[in-house]
Design an enzyme around this catalytic site. Structure first.
Site, PDB file in Angstrom:
ATOM      1  N   HIS A 257       0.834  -1.204   0.000  1.00 38.93           N
ATOM      2  CA  HIS A 257       0.000   0.000   0.000  1.00 38.93           C
ATOM      3  C   HIS A 257       0.863   1.246   0.000  1.00 38.93           C
ATOM      4  CE1 HIS A 257      -2.375   3.149   2.341  1.00 38.93           C
ATOM      5  NE2 HIS A 257      -3.059   2.992   1.229  1.00 38.93           N
ATOM      6  N   SER A 258       0.543   2.192  -0.872  1.00 43.33           N
ATOM      7  CA  SER A 258       1.117   3.536  -0.859  1.00 43.33           C
ATOM      8  C   SER A 258       2.645   3.495  -0.873  1.00 43.33           C
ATOM      9  CB  SER A 258       0.575   4.286   0.366  1.00 43.33           C
ATOM     10  OG  SER A 258       0.797   5.674   0.265  1.00 43.33           O
ATOM     11  N   MET A 259       3.304   4.014   0.165  1.00 39.13           N
ATOM     12  CA  MET A 259       4.762   3.984   0.224  1.00 39.13           C
ATOM     13  C   MET A 259       5.287   2.566   0.062  1.00 39.13           C
ATOM     14  SD  MET A 259       7.238   5.015   3.438  1.00 39.13           S
ATOM     15  CE  MET A 259       6.743   3.548   4.381  1.00 39.13           C
TER      16      MET A 259
ATOM     17  N   LEU B 285      -1.583  -1.203  -3.984  1.00 40.09           N
ATOM     18  CA  LEU B 285      -2.782  -0.506  -3.539  1.00 40.09           C
ATOM     19  C   LEU B 285      -2.479   0.987  -3.384  1.00 40.09           C
ATOM     20  CD1 LEU B 285      -3.675  -2.993  -0.650  1.00 40.09           C
ATOM     21  CD2 LEU B 285      -4.751  -2.944  -2.903  1.00 40.09           C
TER      22      LEU B 285
END
Length: 339
Positions: A156-158, A180
């Site tokens: 997710h993200s980072m 994601l």
């Protein structure tokens, strides 16, 4: 609300009590727990996939030795299942996947780690700083500790940005990726790189000795987290606070390393990010929320991938924890497919 909060306190107490055990005891407990839970986990997950939005599945705590301490995490399923490594986003922790992973197939063995300085993992040593390049190296410690030769990413993200760098640099390890709400680390215009570095150097040491704020209760921490991140529901904030806070004499503190808020000394240019995306060899599922934080250039970057699929789901940047039931089917199908 009262019953949910009581359950939160019980889970919080058990995790922090468990973490006081010697590391070898914790690892032994992990394998005993995984063996005992394997069959019940399968039944619970089948029930979840048949329409339930909740699960009674229990994750096992894990700990992996690294030179500066440990990388902590949670494991769901049997070690004999298909290995999946889950990577959370900036200032989150492994609790970010508490709602999603129990809804996935029992044929998967999913390990969600706390990045260094996050959750229950050790902070980096004094004088060290947090750069996404270091996080790629962190993953090598993790997979070596787990004994994995091949695995897939659920990130997710980072975490998705770091997964891309790892998959591009060490493609022989990565079978598939789920990204994601993310794909590359935060990148900037090439002309801005000197200014960014100068700002980071001027701010060196800003967070080294800064006092940590103490909150009167765990509930106050939950409310503060929701105030700082409007994307989160209360239930999601509670899941993150279980691993992201610690009890002190006069209350609770957020346990993440304050140095995580330091201005980074290292950024990629947009061109550098694209060069890594082009080197990813495995199939990639990009899951984007309708209310997304992703930059517009993501569409361009996705086109650089050799094999990819993009799915948009209703929700915001933290949809995977706020409303995991809309994310689980697409993630499950991708990880189990032969693509």
């Amino acid at each position: 609300l009262i019953s949910n909060y009581a359950a939160l306190l019980i889970e919080y107490s058990m995790i922090h009590l468990l973490w006081r055990l010697p590391r070898f005891t914790l690892v032994n407990c992990r394998y005993r727990a995984l063996t005992a839970m394997a069959e019940s986990n399968k039944a619970t997950r089948r029930h979840a996939r048949q329409g339930s939005t909740t699960s009674t599945i229990t994750a096992a705590e894990i700990s992996i030795d690294v030179p500066w301490g440990r990388i902590s995490g949670k494991a769901w399923g049997s070690p004999s299942g298909r290995p999946v490594l889950s990577l959370h986003g900036y200032l989150d922790n492994a609790g970010s996947f508490d709602k999603l992973i129990p809804l996935l197939s029992p044929d998967l063995y999913v390990v969600a780690i706390d990045w260094p300085g996050h959750g229950l993992s050790s902070p980096r040593p004094a004088g060290a700083y947090y750069h996404f390049i270091n996080m790629v190296a962190d993953l090598k410690y993790v997979i070596d500790g787990l004994g994995w030769k091949n695995f897939s990413f659920l990130s997710h993200s980072m975490g998705a940005g770091v997964a891309t760098l790892f998959a591009a640099s060490l493609p022989e390890y990565v079978e598939k990726m789920v990204a994601l709400e993310g794909l590359v680390p935060f990148s900037v215009d090439t002309n801005d790189l000197p200014m960014r570095l100068g700002k980071a150097i001027r701010n060196l040491g800003k967070f080294e000795d800064k006092a940590v704020k103490i909150y009167s209760s765990l509930d106050t921490c939950v409310l503060r987290l929701m105030e700082g991140n409007k994307d989160l529901t209360r239930e999601s904030a509670e899941a993150l606070c279980v691993r992201g806070t610690a009890p002190v004499e006069n209350g609770y503190v957020f346990s993440r390393d304050l140095r995580l808020k330091s201005t980074s000394m290292l950024y990629f240019s947009h061109e550098m990010s694209a060069s890594f995306v082009k080197k990813v060899q495995c199939p990639v599922l990009v899951v984007r929320a309708e209310i997304s934080l992703l930059p517009e250039m993501l569409g361009t970057l996705v086109k650089c991938l050799k094999m990819s699929k993009t799915v948009t789901v209703p929700g915001n940047h933290h949809v995977h924890i706020n409303n995991a039931v809309v994310v689980a089917p697409v993630v499950n199908d991708w990880l189990l497919s032969d693509v």
